[in-house]
Design a protein around this motif. Sequence first.
Motif, PDB file in Angstrom:
ATOM      1  N   ASN A   1      27.147  65.751 -24.383  1.00  0.00           N
ATOM      2  CA  ASN A   1      27.788  66.208 -23.143  1.00  0.00           C
ATOM      3  C   ASN A   1      26.996  65.877 -21.877  1.00  0.00           C
ATOM      4  OD1 ASN A   1      30.037  67.290 -24.504  1.00  0.00           O
ATOM      5  ND2 ASN A   1      28.908  69.173 -24.927  1.00  0.00           N
ATOM      6  N   GLU A   2      26.077  64.921 -21.991  1.00  0.00           N
ATOM      7  CA  GLU A   2      25.380  64.441 -20.808  1.00  0.00           C
ATOM      8  C   GLU A   2      25.553  62.927 -20.702  1.00  0.00           C
ATOM      9  OE1 GLU A   2      21.763  67.745 -20.978  1.00  0.00           O
ATOM     10  OE2 GLU A   2      21.332  65.642 -20.562  1.00  0.00           O
ATOM     11  N   SER A   3      25.010  62.350 -19.634  1.00  0.00           N
ATOM     12  CA  SER A   3      25.056  60.894 -19.479  1.00  0.00           C
ATOM     13  C   SER A   3      23.849  60.272 -20.174  1.00  0.00           C
ATOM     14  CB  SER A   3      25.004  60.530 -17.988  1.00  0.00           C
ATOM     15  OG  SER A   3      25.978  61.205 -17.247  1.00  0.00           O
ATOM     16  N   PRO A   4      24.035  59.085 -20.737  1.00  0.00           N
ATOM     17  CA  PRO A   4      22.847  58.381 -21.245  1.00  0.00           C
ATOM     18  C   PRO A   4      21.863  58.148 -20.099  1.00  0.00           C
ATOM     19  CG  PRO A   4      24.867  57.298 -21.978  1.00  0.00           C
ATOM     20  CD  PRO A   4      25.271  58.310 -20.945  1.00  0.00           C
ATOM     21  N   ARG A   5      20.549  58.246 -20.424  1.00  0.00           N
ATOM     22  CA  ARG A   5      19.582  57.986 -19.365  1.00  0.00           C
ATOM     23  C   ARG A   5      18.358  57.291 -19.955  1.00  0.00           C
ATOM     24  NH1 ARG A   5      18.858  63.881 -19.571  1.00  0.00           N
ATOM     25  NH2 ARG A   5      16.761  64.393 -20.313  1.00  0.00           N
ATOM     26  N   LEU A   6      17.670  56.605 -19.083  1.00  0.00           N
ATOM     27  CA  LEU A   6      16.495  55.862 -19.504  1.00  0.00           C
ATOM     28  C   LEU A   6      15.397  56.807 -19.972  1.00  0.00           C
ATOM     29  CD1 LEU A   6      15.066  53.068 -19.628  1.00  0.00           C
ATOM     30  CD2 LEU A   6      14.177  53.600 -17.333  1.00  0.00           C
ATOM     31  N   LEU A   7      14.802  56.493 -21.122  1.00  0.00           N
ATOM     32  CA  LEU A   7      13.664  57.251 -21.619  1.00  0.00           C
ATOM     33  C   LEU A   7      12.365  56.495 -21.315  1.00  0.00           C
ATOM     34  CD1 LEU A   7      12.566  59.659 -23.186  1.00  0.00           C
ATOM     35  CD2 LEU A   7      13.038  58.411 -25.318  1.00  0.00           C
ATOM     36  N   LEU A   8      12.323  55.234 -21.694  1.00  0.00           N
ATOM     37  CA  LEU A   8      11.170  54.414 -21.320  1.00  0.00           C
ATOM     38  C   LEU A   8      11.520  52.944 -21.479  1.00  0.00           C
ATOM     39  CD1 LEU A   8       9.994  53.673 -24.349  1.00  0.00           C
ATOM     40  CD2 LEU A   8       8.825  55.835 -24.105  1.00  0.00           C
ATOM     41  N   LYS A   9      10.676  52.089 -20.874  1.00  0.00           N
ATOM     42  CA  LYS A   9      10.936  50.660 -20.920  1.00  0.00           C
ATOM     43  C   LYS A   9       9.620  49.905 -20.850  1.00  0.00           C
ATOM     44  CE  LYS A   9      11.635  50.104 -15.914  1.00  0.00           C
ATOM     45  NZ  LYS A   9      12.612  49.711 -14.862  1.00  0.00           N
ATOM     46  N   SER A  10       9.646  48.658 -21.294  1.00  0.00           N
ATOM     47  CA  SER A  10       8.448  47.844 -21.266  1.00  0.00           C
ATOM     48  C   SER A  10       8.779  46.369 -21.364  1.00  0.00           C
ATOM     49  CB  SER A  10       7.522  48.211 -22.438  1.00  0.00           C
ATOM     50  OG  SER A  10       6.367  47.406 -22.430  1.00  0.00           O
TER      51      SER A  10
ATOM     52  N   ARG B   1       1.117  50.317 -24.689  1.00  0.00           N
ATOM     53  CA  ARG B   1       1.821  51.560 -25.014  1.00  0.00           C
ATOM     54  C   ARG B   1       2.433  52.137 -23.735  1.00  0.00           C
ATOM     55  NH1 ARG B   1       0.009  56.400 -28.933  1.00  0.00           N
ATOM     56  NH2 ARG B   1       0.655  58.212 -27.688  1.00  0.00           N
ATOM     57  N   THR B   2       3.707  52.495 -23.845  1.00  0.00           N
ATOM     58  CA  THR B   2       4.441  53.119 -22.737  1.00  0.00           C
ATOM     59  C   THR B   2       4.823  54.522 -23.172  1.00  0.00           C
ATOM     60  OG1 THR B   2       5.336  50.996 -22.035  1.00  0.00           O
ATOM     61  CG2 THR B   2       6.489  52.955 -21.290  1.00  0.00           C
ATOM     62  N   GLU B   3       4.599  55.515 -22.283  1.00  0.00           N
ATOM     63  CA  GLU B   3       4.862  56.901 -22.660  1.00  0.00           C
ATOM     64  C   GLU B   3       5.730  57.594 -21.626  1.00  0.00           C
ATOM     65  OE1 GLU B   3       0.295  57.573 -24.215  1.00  0.00           O
ATOM     66  OE2 GLU B   3       1.593  59.320 -24.009  1.00  0.00           O
ATOM     67  N   HIS B   4       6.544  58.527 -22.103  1.00  0.00           N
ATOM     68  CA  HIS B   4       7.347  59.344 -21.201  1.00  0.00           C
ATOM     69  C   HIS B   4       7.892  60.528 -21.968  1.00  0.00           C
ATOM     70  CE1 HIS B   4       9.588  60.290 -17.626  1.00  0.00           C
ATOM     71  NE2 HIS B   4      10.739  60.273 -18.261  1.00  0.00           N
ATOM     72  N   GLN B   5       7.741  61.701 -21.418  1.00  0.00           N
ATOM     73  CA  GLN B   5       8.294  62.941 -21.981  1.00  0.00           C
ATOM     74  C   GLN B   5       7.901  63.137 -23.444  1.00  0.00           C
ATOM     75  OE1 GLN B   5      12.542  62.592 -21.085  1.00  0.00           O
ATOM     76  NE2 GLN B   5      12.242  63.745 -19.183  1.00  0.00           N
ATOM     77  N   GLY B   6       6.673  62.789 -23.769  1.00  0.00           N
ATOM     78  CA  GLY B   6       6.171  63.011 -25.123  1.00  0.00           C
ATOM     79  C   GLY B   6       6.482  61.889 -26.098  1.00  0.00           C
ATOM     80  N   PHE B   7       7.346  60.983 -25.710  1.00  0.00           N
ATOM     81  CA  PHE B   7       7.668  59.828 -26.551  1.00  0.00           C
ATOM     82  C   PHE B   7       6.816  58.633 -26.126  1.00  0.00           C
ATOM     83  CE2 PHE B   7      11.370  61.084 -28.992  1.00  0.00           C
ATOM     84  CZ  PHE B   7      11.855  62.178 -28.301  1.00  0.00           C
ATOM     85  N   HIS B   8       6.597  57.727 -27.054  1.00  0.00           N
ATOM     86  CA  HIS B   8       5.885  56.506 -26.719  1.00  0.00           C
ATOM     87  C   HIS B   8       6.402  55.348 -27.546  1.00  0.00           C
ATOM     88  CE1 HIS B   8       3.199  56.507 -30.304  1.00  0.00           C
ATOM     89  NE2 HIS B   8       3.312  57.809 -30.199  1.00  0.00           N
ATOM     90  N   ALA B   9       6.206  54.164 -27.005  1.00  0.00           N
ATOM     91  CA  ALA B   9       6.604  52.941 -27.706  1.00  0.00           C
ATOM     92  C   ALA B   9       5.699  51.825 -27.241  1.00  0.00           C
ATOM     93  CB  ALA B   9       8.064  52.597 -27.410  1.00  0.00           C
ATOM     94  N   THR B  10       5.472  50.859 -28.130  1.00  0.00           N
ATOM     95  CA  THR B  10       4.666  49.690 -27.808  1.00  0.00           C
ATOM     96  C   THR B  10       5.464  48.447 -28.143  1.00  0.00           C
ATOM     97  OG1 THR B  10       2.631  50.899 -28.324  1.00  0.00           O
ATOM     98  CG2 THR B  10       2.494  48.482 -28.225  1.00  0.00           C
ATOM     99  N   LEU B  11       5.601  47.566 -27.190  1.00  0.00           N
ATOM    100  CA  LEU B  11       6.301  46.315 -27.412  1.00  0.00           C
ATOM    101  C   LEU B  11       5.375  45.342 -28.144  1.00  0.00           C
ATOM    102  CD1 LEU B  11       8.693  44.417 -26.980  1.00  0.00           C
ATOM    103  CD2 LEU B  11       7.749  43.870 -24.713  1.00  0.00           C
TER     104      LEU B  11
END
Lengths: 112, 116
Positions: B42-51, B57-67
Motif C-alpha cells: 500500500n505504498e509506492s516503490p522507492r529507492l533503497l540503495l544504488k551503486s 559497499r553501499t549502505e542505507h537503512q540497515g541494508f547493504h550491497a556491494t556491486l
Amino acid sequence: EAAVTQSPRNKVTVTGGNVTLSCRQTNSHNYMYWYRQDTGHGLRLIHYSYGAGNLQIGDVPDGYKATRTTQEDFFLLLELASPSQTSLYFCASSSNSQNTLYFGAGTRLSVL
Amino acid sequence: GDSVTQKEGLVTLTEGLPVMLNCTYQTIYSNAFLFWYVHYLNESPRLLLKSSTDNKRTEHQGFHATLHKSSSSFHLQKSSAQLSDSALYYCALSDRYGSSGNKLIFGIGTLLSVKP
C-alpha cells in the motif's frame, strides 16, 4: 520530497472499454514513465517520455497509448481494454541528472 | 539485451536472522548502475540503495550491497531481519549514468516475509 500523483487509484472496466490513467508530477522532472506490475513479471515499462509532446516506446507497449501534454502530466490510454491488462500500474518520474525514479501510489485496474 | 535475474520469488525468514536477496545481471555496458527498490504494501516503490562502483559497499537503512562486476552481482544483505522489513524488493539495472533516459530494467522482484 518528490511528488507523483496518480488517478484514479482504482478502476474497473469491461472488455472493450476505454480507460485513461492520469499521472501528475510536481518534481520538475523531464522524464516520466508508465510501468505495470504483475506477479512473476515484476515492473515492466510500457511507455516513457522525456518532455512535453515526446513519447518513447517501452518494453510492453501493445494495447497501450500514452500522451505527455505538459511537463507535469502523462496519460496512459487503453482504448480497447482486455482482461490481460488487469494489473497494478505505476507512474514514475526522474530528472536528467539523477537516475532515481520517484513512483506514484499506483492505479489498480481490473478489466472484466 | 540487458537483463536482471532475481532467482527467489519468495524468501521467508524468522525475525533476527540475516537477510540475503540475490541479484545478478547481464549488460554489455561497463558503466552499469545497479539499484535496489523496496515496495511496502500500500505504498509506492522507492529507492533503497544504488551503486555503480565496483567492489564498494553501499549502505542505507540497515541494508547493504556491494556491486561485483566480475560476477555481475549486486546482492542485498542485512545482518538481522525485522518484521518491518517484510516487503517486495526489486533489483534494477540502468546502463546509463546520469544521462538522458533512465530506463531501468527490473527483475521480477523478491517478496521478503519476516515472521516472529
